[in-house]
Every structure is written in C-alpha cells, then in structure tokens.
Design an enzyme around this catalytic site. Structure first.
Site, PDB file in Angstrom:
ATOM      1  N   ALA A 404       0.830  -1.204   0.000  1.00  0.00           N
ATOM      2  CA  ALA A 404       0.000   0.000   0.000  1.00  0.00           C
ATOM      3  C   ALA A 404       0.865   1.254   0.000  1.00  0.00           C
ATOM      4  CB  ALA A 404      -0.929   0.016   1.221  1.00  0.00           C
ATOM      5  N   CYS A 405       0.475   2.220  -0.830  1.00  0.00           N
ATOM      6  CA  CYS A 405       1.090   3.543  -0.828  1.00  0.00           C
ATOM      7  C   CYS A 405      -0.029   4.568  -0.959  1.00  0.00           C
ATOM      8  CB  CYS A 405       2.118   3.692  -1.940  1.00  0.00           C
ATOM      9  SG  CYS A 405       1.433   3.592  -3.610  1.00  0.00           S
ATOM     10  N   ASP A 406       0.305   5.829  -1.094  1.00  0.00           N
ATOM     11  CA  ASP A 406      -0.706   6.882  -1.123  1.00  0.00           C
ATOM     12  C   ASP A 406      -1.760   6.636  -2.195  1.00  0.00           C
ATOM     13  OD1 ASP A 406      -0.546   8.739   0.912  1.00  0.00           O
ATOM     14  OD2 ASP A 406       1.202   9.704   0.049  1.00  0.00           O
TER      15      ASP A 406
END
Length: 486
Positions: A404-406
């Site tokens: 997960a990232c932005d």
C-alpha cells in the site's frame, strides 16, 4: 537500510511550505488518480470518434461532451467526498458538484475538487454535532434528510456562487497558458515542473492544474500539449541512460531495470533517487523538459487525455491521428538533451561527491521527502508496534499480501512486483497485490507500507499483519518473509 535520524516531524520550519504543498498534492491526486481509467475511456472515445479522429462517427461522438461535462467532474466530486466522510461524503460531494457543473460552461474539474471535499466536511461536522443525540429508530430519517437538506442548500450555493468563481479562475489560467503559447514561452514552465517533480509536487501540478485546463482544450481543438508537460518520460530516461553508460557502482547496475520501470511502466518516481544522489542533475532534467516541450510546441504535438502513468505505451494510446511524429520527436529530443547534460555532469563529479550519498541512501531520502508531513505520533507508533507484534501470521494463515502507498499505483506496484518474483522463485504461490493505503482489502493477511504510512494502513485494516519498510525496491524484510513462508 538506515534512515535519517531527522523525521519529517522534526525538520526545520523552512520545509513547512513544501510539506503543505505535498499534502495538497496528495489531496488532488487522491481525487483524480482513482478515476484515471474514466479519463482514459473518454480520451479513447475522443481520439476515435471526433471528426478528426481515427474513425469519425457522429453518433458515438455524442458521448464526448456529456462525459467531460458530467461524468468526470461527478466522479471527482464523489471521490473527494469519500476521502473526507466515507460514502455519505461521496454522495453529498457528487450532489454539490452538480451545482458547479450547471452553473458554468466549462468542464468543472477544479470546481469538483473544491466542492466535493468541502461539502463532505460540512456534512461531517453536522454528523459529529448530532452523534449520540438521535433517538433510537430515527437514525435513518435524520441521516437521509440531513444529507438532503445540507446537500440541497450547498448545491444552490455552488450553482450561484462557487461555479462562476471557479469558471473565472479557469478562464484566467487558460488565458495565461494561451499567452505563453502565443509567445513561445510554454517550455519555460518546465523550469518549475522538473524540480517540482523531485519534491513530489507532480500530482498537484499535473492533476490539479494542467489536466483540467488541457481537458477543456481537447473539447475545442481535439488535443492539448498541456498533457505532455509533466508526463514526458524523456528527461527521466536521459538521466537513467547516463547512469547506465557513464555512472558507477550500484547506480550503474540498477539503471537498466529502472529504465524499464520508468519508460515502459510509466512510474517516474524510480529516477528521483538518481537525481538526489547528485542534485546537480536537476539541470539535466530541466534542459530535457524545456527542449522536449519546445519540440512539442514547434511540431504541434498534443494528446487527447492524460497519459497516466507516464508510459510510452500510454503516450501512443493517447496520441491523436497524425500526431505520432511530433510526440516521438519531443520525447527523443528531451531524452537526448537530458542524457548529454547528465553525462557531462556525471563525468565531472568529484569522487567525494559520489561517496556522499549512495543509491540506497538517496532512495531512503526520497521516501522521507515523499512522506513528509505524514509521520506517526509516538502514541500511534506504539500502537503500530503492538499491532505488528500481535498479528504476526503463520505460514498456513497467509493467502493475500498487499503493498500500500498513497495512490496505490506507483511505489506499491513496484514493491508488489519485487516480492511476487521472490515468492515465485521460492515456490510459494500467494496472491500479491497493491492498493491505496486508504483502500486496503479486508481479506489482506500481510500489508507492506513505507514506515510513515503504517499507522494509516493499520487504521484501514487493523486485523492484518503490518510490515514497515524503507524502500519498496529493496528490503531485507522481503527475504525474511519468503523464508518464513517457504
């Protein structure tokens, strides 16, 4: 990998403006990036069926206007609302967006970015005020009528007040761009864009400013050069080619793989650490960006929609009929200029400068810059540590791993690809996917995030095992997990 001892929370106040701009960019990209597929659908329909398209068709061309006028702004307004207040925020965000659409004559992307989150925030404050005060059995009545009444009033306000103001701002921005075009000054914008990308302001520039104006130009002219200003893969490609051919050490050996990720995959973040290793190379990407945009402008290049991600494949897909030569020329010129300048700068760099920061240190610095302003508080960090200790999964309990990232499209996609290959090589058959940190699947067993996003990941899915890393491309925790799951 060692990280800097200075966290974003303790950085000097001089970085405050950059942090605020990065947070603003995250908000804008959070509203636009999940809807890029719809933008691409509209762009393809435009490229195919308008009178100057590949297969002109008056019946199918009728989709172009309603999609850019209604569908795309409503999607942005809904997404912006959900970011602030869940589905209720999304509903009121889309409702109020309709007000700015009807109250103007230009595509209301900017208007949707304003009223979507704002209206959801207003509703959220009302819901907080009445929380715990509604009598049993009246919850649905109050919830529906509060959203309807507040949404209706805000829609009227958007129609009469916000819409005309946003249209005025849009007209001013469009006129300013036109002045630059008329005086052949458009390439100078890249003097600001290229450093802005390294500071992770690319989403604020591209999605927040250029895309709304460019989409309006497509309606009038069938294409827009503004889509190409920030997304041109040429400057970054030149940097990576220079490291590959004249660089040294780990940067030289890793550059070929980075070229594939950057140019074919469209993930431009991959070349940022190479510039942070030698900040003088910012001159090379500025030179490449300016020369590329100059070539685009001289040859009349333009795209029909935003090429997101900035892959050469996306460029081909978004190029209108007859536009391939101008498009390729601009990319090639940008690559060549960036490569020549970067090669000269790399050849003249002192040995002490090269030893000052290696690639891994630069990558860690890049992660810190990207996550500035999102560092967890001590209390949250403690909660994160407790979560990791309590939720460690056994081999038999792991079915899905999520990165997960932005935005869920850039660095997390790279990390998922790296771990997926390691697992396959070890004979471990598991699902490895990537997502936005706010949309982690409920069935995720293990979640990888950059350290400063771990608290948000835990809030999104508190039941998973959460693993914090510094660099999505290379982390010892990958091998540790593979050994555990073998």
């Amino acid at each position: 990998m060692a990280t800097s001892a200075t966290t974003p929370a303790t950085q000097p106040s001089s970085g405050g403006a950059r942090v605020k701009l990065q947070q603003f960019g995250r908000l804008l990209s959070g509203m636009v990036m999940p809807n890029i597929g719809a933008f691409i659908a509209w762009g393809l329909i435009t490229a195919l069926f308008i009178p100057t398209g590949w297969i002109p068709n008056a019946t199918l061309e009728a989709l172009v206007g309603p999609m850019i006028t209604y569908l795309l702004p409503l999607l942005i307004g809904y997404t912006g609302g959900t970011m602030i207040h869940g589905k209720r925020g999304g509903v009121i965000g889309a409702t109020v967006t309709m007000g700015v659409i009807v109250g103007t004559t230009v595509p209301m992307f900017l208007g949707a970015m304003v009223v979507g989150p704002l209206s959801a925030w207003v509703l959220k404050q009302f819901d907080k005020a009445v929380e715990g005060k509604i009598k049993a059995g009246f919850e649905m009545l109050v919830n529906n009528f509060s959203l309807g009444i507040i949404g209706g009033l805000l829609t009227l306000g958007a129609l009469k007040g916000v819409g005309p103001v946003i249209q005025g701002i849009t007209n001013v921005l469009s006129d300013g761009v036109q002045v630059l075009v008329d005086h052949n000054l458009l390439p100078l914008i890249n003097i600001l864009i290229e450093p802005g990308k390294i500071l992770f302001l690319n989403n604020a520039i591209n999605q927040g400013i250029l895309t709304p104006i460019a989409s309006g130009q497509v309606v009038e002219a069938g294409k827009s050069i503004l889509f190409m200003l920030e997304s041109n893969p040429g400057p970054g490609l030149g940097i990576l080619l220079a490291y590959w051919l004249v660089g040294k050490g780990s940067a030289k050996s890793s550059a070929p793989g980075a070229i594939i990720i950057h140019f074919l995959g469209g993930i431009h973040e991959i070349y940022f650490p190479y510039i942070l290793m030698n900040p003088r190379l910012i001159l090379a990407v500025i030179g490449g960006g300016v020369s590329g945009t100059f070539t685009f402008q001289m040859l009349g290049a333009g795209l029909v929609a935003s090429p997101s991600p900035g892959s050469i494949f996306a460029y081909f897909a978004m190029t209108p009929k007859g536009g391939y030569f101008p498009m390729l020329s601009g990319i090639i010129v940008a690559t060549a200029v960036s490569f020549v300048l970067a090669s000269l700068l790399l050849k003249t760099v002192k040995k002490t400068d090269e030893e000052d920061m290696d690639l891994e240190t630069a990558a860690a610095k890049m992660k810190d810059m990207k996550s500035a302003g999102t560092a967890a508080s001590p209390a949250v960090a403690t909660a994160a540590a407790n979560n990791v200790a309590a939720n460690v999964r056994n081999k038999a309990d792991v079915r899905k791993i999520v990165f997960a990232c932005d935005a869920g499209m850039g660095s997390s996609a790279m990390g998922a690809s790296v771990l997926r290959k390691k697992l396959q090589s070890a004979g471990v058959n598991l699902t490895v996917v990537n997502s936005a940190v706010s949309e982690i699947p409920a069935d995720a067993d293990i979640v990888f995030t950059q350290k400063t996003l771990t608290d948000r990941a835990i809030a999104s899915n508190p039941n998973a095992e959460h693993i914090s890393i510094d660099n999505f491309l290379k982390s010892p925790k990958y091998d540790e997990l593979v050994e555990r799951l073998k």
